[in-house]
Design an enzyme around this catalytic site. Structure first.
Site, PDB file in Angstrom:
ATOM      1  CE  LYS D 168     -10.544  45.519 -32.936  1.00 33.04           C
ATOM      2  NZ  LYS D 168      -9.567  44.815 -32.050  1.00 33.04           N
ATOM      3  CB  SER D 242     -11.363  48.243 -38.367  1.00 32.81           C
ATOM      4  OG  SER D 242     -11.118  48.193 -36.979  1.00 32.81           O
TER       5      SER D 242
END
Lengths: 381, 381, 381, 381
Positions: D168, D242
């Site tokens: 992330k 992500s």
């Protein structure tokens, strides 16, 4: 005698769980646990069946209210009515409006002049509604009774003093349909959506006819299971209704004007004649007592406009003032229809914090093709 | 000397391939093969990249025109300019407007009073634009040149007489990007959409800046590749632009008013100050000479309103008059943004046959947050 | 005696109006005006009510066929049956499959072995269906009769030889509902969509039950207006049905295997047991005679797979193999449900040119939760 | 020496705020405050930028974890890494997978045979990343460093033992772009979406290249700002990344197999060769050690399959195995692309509780057109 003093505060929400506006009102002493009667809001999200923005907002607002009232979350609904309409497409600002009501002592004689009536609010719950009642006479009658109860609670006797009736009723769920059919009872629809034959639409429209029945807008003799979502000439001009599968009984909030009210607010309403009728919106502001100049709301006076409540039901016909529109065939009609109502209102009020719900096609809420608009205005002195 | 006599006819379309309205005009003698100069329309469909409603309408209209002009379909574009904007969400009626131009003899002296100037139209094609030009100075300059050419064709010299400039320019395609990069030329974007960094948006905005440059709305010294879709203070108030991958050069149509025109039509324009500014739309009608009563278009005079052309670009900010809207985060913003513009215009004109294009976010077409509106009105006598 | 020789050609389409693949077949002599019996295709577009991609393809294919057959467009339907399913979301390649049928002379005795039956096709039209028939016994019976007629035309007597029945029937329109009600006839629904209570869904499902009735899959005694879209245990395993408001009577095409056929093609079918059952798709290929290796279609043999026809109906339950899915609440369920079927089939066939229609929720086309898959395979020698 | 014992539990969620599955694991003693290292889940909702289902789930899971760990919500992230992927279209069951890690004492010598390596997990945070780093070498290098750190934490030295790296990283926001430009720093894009030129896509892909750099899949010499989202031949086969605007630094979780692990789980991975390649999914299960029969996962053995992690990135080309698909032009491509990946995986695993993220077009996560699949299997004994 006791008289009402009603206030309304509009709080924009920065996210579905934003309760900071309400907290600020509480800190300022504008909200008190014993005066808060209703929270009415527009929540951001898809606006469709599984709208998690609305679901999250509902949880967050109930939790905040439970803390504020010092009651368990489960009991919040006994004290405050929640009306949350999902979906803020276009120019509708997510917000919640807090409605408070205080009781003050006045002399019997101290009634206001008819033209100076002020805002009062009343609430009532309905009898339990079974799945077989949904969208049918059972629901219509129970909503009518609850509407009469809410008028009494508001101290209103003349239907002409009623300008907005918000209703929440049970819809259908897979479970409640199973239950009904296990008892050999039929249900109005197996479609759980708000589509033309959807249970959600039937529930909303039965509720609207219930209001119309209580207010004498619709004759009881004209009503039957068959006319629901069929005879569009039967409608209420002040009913804004919604339905949810989880509920077991209906809730009704009536807003009107009374000569004994001590509020500094007044409500008025009007209906649009069709989907693009801005004049209908202007008429609602005028009816509430807003000053106009040159046929338009006086900029200087718009500050007195507290809030607008409007429906944006999609017309049943694809012809608007003689020309075809494609909205009825649009897979996004539900969203776009709601967004268009938001623009129609915002282009008149000059603000985006308006309560606009809708998107469904055809309704007994308002005349065929037209929609309901109610406005609350602050009155000098 | 020769003077223009321009007419404009709006034909609702019952389906993407409906050319019956044009045929009727032809049968009535209102259209002639040598007078038809442009077809400008809104087509029903998704409005997105693969909008088959627009594609089908384009084919059907070109085939009809080819038969009408008795020329091969491939040559139609040499005689008539087609501007078709896809997507009629909400209250936008699918339609096509036919623009005709005749030349009539007048005396040198016979000029109209300045306040009585009438509609003229002019067209021009641009130099070919390579993929490396798209969204950059190359495209800006070539559109500026073509705009000057179209003004000459219209017989207009003063930019203040120009009220609407419609432009179509090449965008990018997978193929044209490959071509450019094979020649070691970079392209402005690899995103073929009309999104914030999409090639379609860059092409539209470079075209708008080209119009602004030609009309003196934007100083050449202020322009560079870097300002396109970056410096929103640079914009045109009359440019409505679109782009398509398939095109190789730009096309420009200028609409303005001239004292030598013999048309019975006049055009005017205005800009909205923000996304909900109905007054901006009213100002455009006023500018074109429509009579107002009480701050609103005079119902009796609205019959003289021939057509409205408006953009509905979504603002770059999520704040409208101090309050947050969720439109910028809406996956359907492109559709809803266009629909909202349609409502803003229809709520003022009282009709749904308006040309409203848009949906993109931010643009050099109109001021930041605001949009362009042009109106054509029929003048008595 | 006369025996059938049936061929099937799959032509990818580059756009809704692309008929080049058919033209190429015609130029190669594979299609002849007197042998073309059906065009079955998937068209790109929204797949929803106003799918202009499908509408454009329909016009383009009929115009091409009219030229090919040298008949007026209006008469094309007398010679060729068109089944166009709109929407190619995901991995479904837009295409049209041309079905041809020739009659060849064979000796009475020359029947094939039961295990070597080959493809035959039969067609029939139904009695006219009024709006009051739609979604009810009237439509069921008329489709059953037409199915029997199509079996006769195919030369099939044993329902077990029938592997695919494609049906098109009338649905409802605003106009036909008006017509019925003016004659005091009720209609099955006022919802014109393919939603759970939509007229489109009722029409499709009545047609499916009609096929089931003709093939003995459903007992006549079990049928009534009340069971349509209610009793999901009644279904056909070979019916793929669609409906359109504009039609006045039904059309049926039967595909089966016969021992007298001279085709080099064979058809087989199977059903999936639930929405993610790839084995069901593999079973259809196996049933048609494709060679398998290690439980999977033999790569080398996949070249013999001519075409696959599959439904992708969304299950009525939100539980798949014990776990909840959110598809039923998804506003895009219609599109996504179709796309998922396309992937299920493509992941088995290793190609994207599969005919996959569906998206509706629940159906009498196939067992509850499962779907129909038919495969056509080329047979050596 | 200390060895890892890693467990993974998959809990379906009945709503975005459903933490009952985690609570049950806690009550059963399977989760302990000091062993919970990561929560990885799929949340229901729109999956787009303003996905309130994901937002609500994130709040609910962090609040539950804070209570479980007895730490303030703000500090939860120091103890547990949260990877929540929004959107469960189609056949993806909303769920959260809890990953636990215990340390047990083993003898130096007690290493497993190479073919019997078991699951280990490692975590690391990255250096802070400024907006100017996003989608560029800065982000790539910082993710590479963090990946090396996470490998050390996992006790892994050989990149071939790494089978899944979840990352992330910060994306861009309106605010962070303003900040960068106020410091005269440029940013990679002004498009905040996950579109082809969106900042979200650039951030995800820079993170993927960072993983590739750390694992030696991509040579440092091949990397530069220019290759990000341009040179698709540079990619990682194990990176699932992500990005979120709110974050200030990156987080990395590495999953791999080690000969010193005492886990009863093993992980394996593979890549699909294109968008419909079910064999690629099967290969991942095989790589993790699942038993196959007849080329398919042995039904009896599927019970040992603990979880599958897969990407579903939309191909950059509209040609799949020689045929055109329309997905790239589909306005719903993001949703449908994710749904299709869910079906591809579910059709192989025979269950819907799979972690499938994606929908973006083109990525350095996996080879051009293909996608990454990792599987975790329970090992006997």
């Amino acid at each position: 005698m006791k008289a009402q003093q009603v206030e309304m505060y509009v709080c924009p929400m920065a996210s579905p769980s934003d309760t900071s506006g309400l907290q600020q009102l509480a800190d300022q002493g504008k909200l008190a646990p014993d005066t808060l009667v209703a929270l009415v809001g527009k929540t951001e999200g898809t606006g469709s069946h599984d709208d998690w923005g609305r679901a999250w907002a509902d949880v967050a607002l109930r939790e905040w209210t439970a803390r504020f009232l010092s009651v368990p979350v489960m009991e919040v609904a006994k004290h405050v009515i929640f009306v949350l309409s999902g979906g803020c497409p276009g120019v509708i600002t997510p917000h919640v409006a807090a409605v408070t009501r205080q009781w003050v002592d006045i002399e019997e004689s101290a009634g206001r002049a008819p033209e100076d009536k002020r805002l009062v609010v009343g609430r009532a719950g309905s009898e339990p509604m079974g799945p077989e009642d949904v969208g049918r006479m059972g629901q219509i009658r129970k909503v009518a009774d609850a509407t009469r109860g809410a008028m009494r609670d508001a101290g209103l006797t003349d239907p002409r003093d009623v300008h907005l009736v918000m209703v929440k009723v049970p819809g259908l769920t897979t479970a409640s349909i199973k239950d009904a059919e296990s008892r050999n009872q039929s249900v109005v629809s197996h479609d759980l959506t708000f589509g033309p034959e959807g249970a959600g639409a039937y529930a909303n429209d039965a509720a609207a006819l219930g209001v119309g029945l209580a207010l004498g807008e619709v004759a009881e003799s004209a009503l039957s299971d068959e006319v629901v979502r069929r005879d569009w000439n039967l409608y209420s001009e002040v009913a804004m209704t919604s339905s949810g599968g989880e509920k077991k009984h209906g809730e009704v909030v009536v807003f009107g004007n009374s000569s004994t009210s001590r509020s500094s607010l007044r409500i008025g309403h009007a209906v649009t004649k069709d989907f693009i009728d801005a004049q209908g919106v202007r008429n609602a502001l005028k009816a509430a007592g807003l000053r106009f100049r040159d046929g338009l709301p006086d900029e200087a006076d718009l500050g007195r406009l507290v809030h607008v409540f409007a429906k944006s039901v999609i017309p049943g016909s694809d012809i608007v003032r003689g020309h075809r529109i494609t909205l009825l065939d649009d897979p996004d009609a539900y969203q776009i229809g709601k967004a268009l109502g938001g623009m129609l209102v915002a282009s008149v009020t000059g603000r985006t914090t308006n309560y606009v719900s809708g998107g469904e096609r055809n309704s007994h809420q308002g005349p065929p093709g037209g929609n309901i608009v109610a406005a609350v205005v602050r009155v000098e002195g």
